[in-house]
Scaffold this motif. Sequence first.
Motif, PDB file in Angstrom:
ATOM      1  N   ARG A   1       6.788  -7.062  -2.372  1.00  0.00           N
ATOM      2  CA  ARG A   1       5.873  -6.027  -2.771  1.00  0.00           C
ATOM      3  C   ARG A   1       5.811  -6.086  -4.402  1.00  0.00           C
ATOM      4  O   ARG A   1       5.029  -5.734  -5.076  1.00  0.00           O
ATOM      5  CB  ARG A   1       6.245  -4.472  -2.188  1.00  0.00           C
ATOM      6  N   ASP A   2       7.274  -6.353  -4.738  1.00  0.00           N
ATOM      7  CA  ASP A   2       7.483  -6.415  -6.100  1.00  0.00           C
ATOM      8  C   ASP A   2       6.940  -7.566  -7.242  1.00  0.00           C
ATOM      9  O   ASP A   2       6.731  -7.409  -8.437  1.00  0.00           O
ATOM     10  CB  ASP A   2       8.912  -6.270  -6.721  1.00  0.00           C
TER      11      ASP A   2
ATOM     12  N   LYS B   1       0.668  -6.831  -7.964  1.00  0.00           N
ATOM     13  CA  LYS B   1       0.049  -5.499  -8.239  1.00  0.00           C
ATOM     14  C   LYS B   1      -0.806  -5.380  -6.976  1.00  0.00           C
ATOM     15  O   LYS B   1      -1.876  -6.351  -6.903  1.00  0.00           O
ATOM     16  CB  LYS B   1      -0.589  -5.563  -9.580  1.00  0.00           C
TER      17      LYS B   1
ATOM     18  N   ASP C   1      -2.346   7.006  -5.011  1.00  0.00           N
ATOM     19  CA  ASP C   1      -1.227   7.410  -5.379  1.00  0.00           C
ATOM     20  C   ASP C   1      -0.148   7.701  -4.243  1.00  0.00           C
ATOM     21  O   ASP C   1       0.911   7.266  -3.912  1.00  0.00           O
ATOM     22  CB  ASP C   1      -1.086   8.774  -6.023  1.00  0.00           C
TER      23      ASP C   1
ATOM     24  N   ASP D   1      -0.948  -0.001  -7.128  1.00  0.00           N
ATOM     25  CA  ASP D   1      -1.010   0.109  -8.317  1.00  0.00           C
ATOM     26  C   ASP D   1      -1.845   0.569  -8.879  1.00  0.00           C
ATOM     27  O   ASP D   1      -1.807   1.091 -10.261  1.00  0.00           O
ATOM     28  CB  ASP D   1      -0.391  -1.405  -8.830  1.00  0.00           C
ATOM     29  N   ALA D   2      -3.064   0.381  -8.595  1.00  0.00           N
ATOM     30  CA  ALA D   2      -4.363   0.470  -9.051  1.00  0.00           C
ATOM     31  C   ALA D   2      -5.433   0.892  -8.224  1.00  0.00           C
ATOM     32  O   ALA D   2      -5.729   0.177  -7.368  1.00  0.00           O
ATOM     33  CB  ALA D   2      -4.802  -0.233 -10.127  1.00  0.00           C
TER      34      ALA D   2
ATOM     35  N   PHE E   1      -3.449  -6.418 -16.225  1.00  0.00           N
ATOM     36  CA  PHE E   1      -2.559  -6.650 -15.433  1.00  0.00           C
ATOM     37  C   PHE E   1      -1.930  -7.981 -15.481  1.00  0.00           C
ATOM     38  O   PHE E   1      -0.595  -8.310 -15.677  1.00  0.00           O
ATOM     39  CB  PHE E   1      -2.620  -6.428 -13.778  1.00  0.00           C
TER      40      PHE E   1
END
Length: 211
Positions: free
Chosen positions: A169-170, A173, A187, A192-193, A208
Amino acid sequence: MSITLQISESLQKGRLKDVKELINKALEEGIAADVILNEGLLAGMDIIGGKFKRNEVYVPEVLIAARAMNAGAEILKPKLVDMGVKAVGKVVLCTVKGDLHDIGKNLVKMMLEGKGLEVIDLGIDISAEKVVEAVKEHDPQIVALSALLTTTMGEQKVVIDALKEAGLRDQVKVMIGGAPVTQSYADEIGADAFTPDAATCAEVAKEFVVA
Ligand code: B1M
């Protein structure tokens, strides 16, 4: 008018034959492939993206412009490879599991490519497992997920959870979109977007990867 501007304008009008001829002419004149790409094709696609966002052009115009861009890019590709020009970043894109809608996803792909990003398009009806496999294989900076049904948008969360589970996950994005998707949903699921349209998706994706 410069030849790169002529390429940009022909692309915006979807004139595939003119785009190809002008690119060949520009190459004969000794203009570098990356200049033709940036000042001709990508500049033209940028203008189309902006017009699409403002509802000044619609899906068919974008599709024919993208067709012209792809034809032009095919001519430039071997020259760009020789020059060592690399894509600015990589995106794994799909429509999520259970969802067969691909027109919006394909627009997203074209706009991303129009920003110079490489797109690994997994297609439609793609499971979270397949996305995870693709992230392992291609090591993208971005995972972009399209969903058009209220019954399939939940799959976007399933993908995020699967990426977490796989410890990936990290590294990426996650960008989500599609008609029923909203910022508050993004959210809620920890994306991330969220972007409402293909042109904005490409703009945010570029931000990004260059950040
Ligand atoms: Co379907 N369908 N459809 N359909 N279909 C919708 C989405 C629906 C709103 C129609 C309606 O009822 N009014 C409705 C969904 C209702 C809901 O859940 N809220 C619906 C339904 C119910 C269904 C079926 C269940 C119908 C049935 O069989 N009973 C079925 C489901 C099949 C499945 O997926 N499992 C189904 C099937 C189909 C077709 C196969 C017939 C066909 C798809 C063909 C194809 O894609 N190749 C189809 C179509 C064409 C539509 C409509 C008419 C048009 C969708 C479209 O392509 N729009 C649609 C109604 C509508 O939207 N007016 C409808 C144009 C496209 C450019 O927009 O994809 O929204 P869109 O993409 C936009 C943005 O959303 C955004 O960018 C684009 C604009 O720039 N975007 C992103 C998209 N992905 C993004 C990702 C991002 C960022 C932005 O970041 C990653």
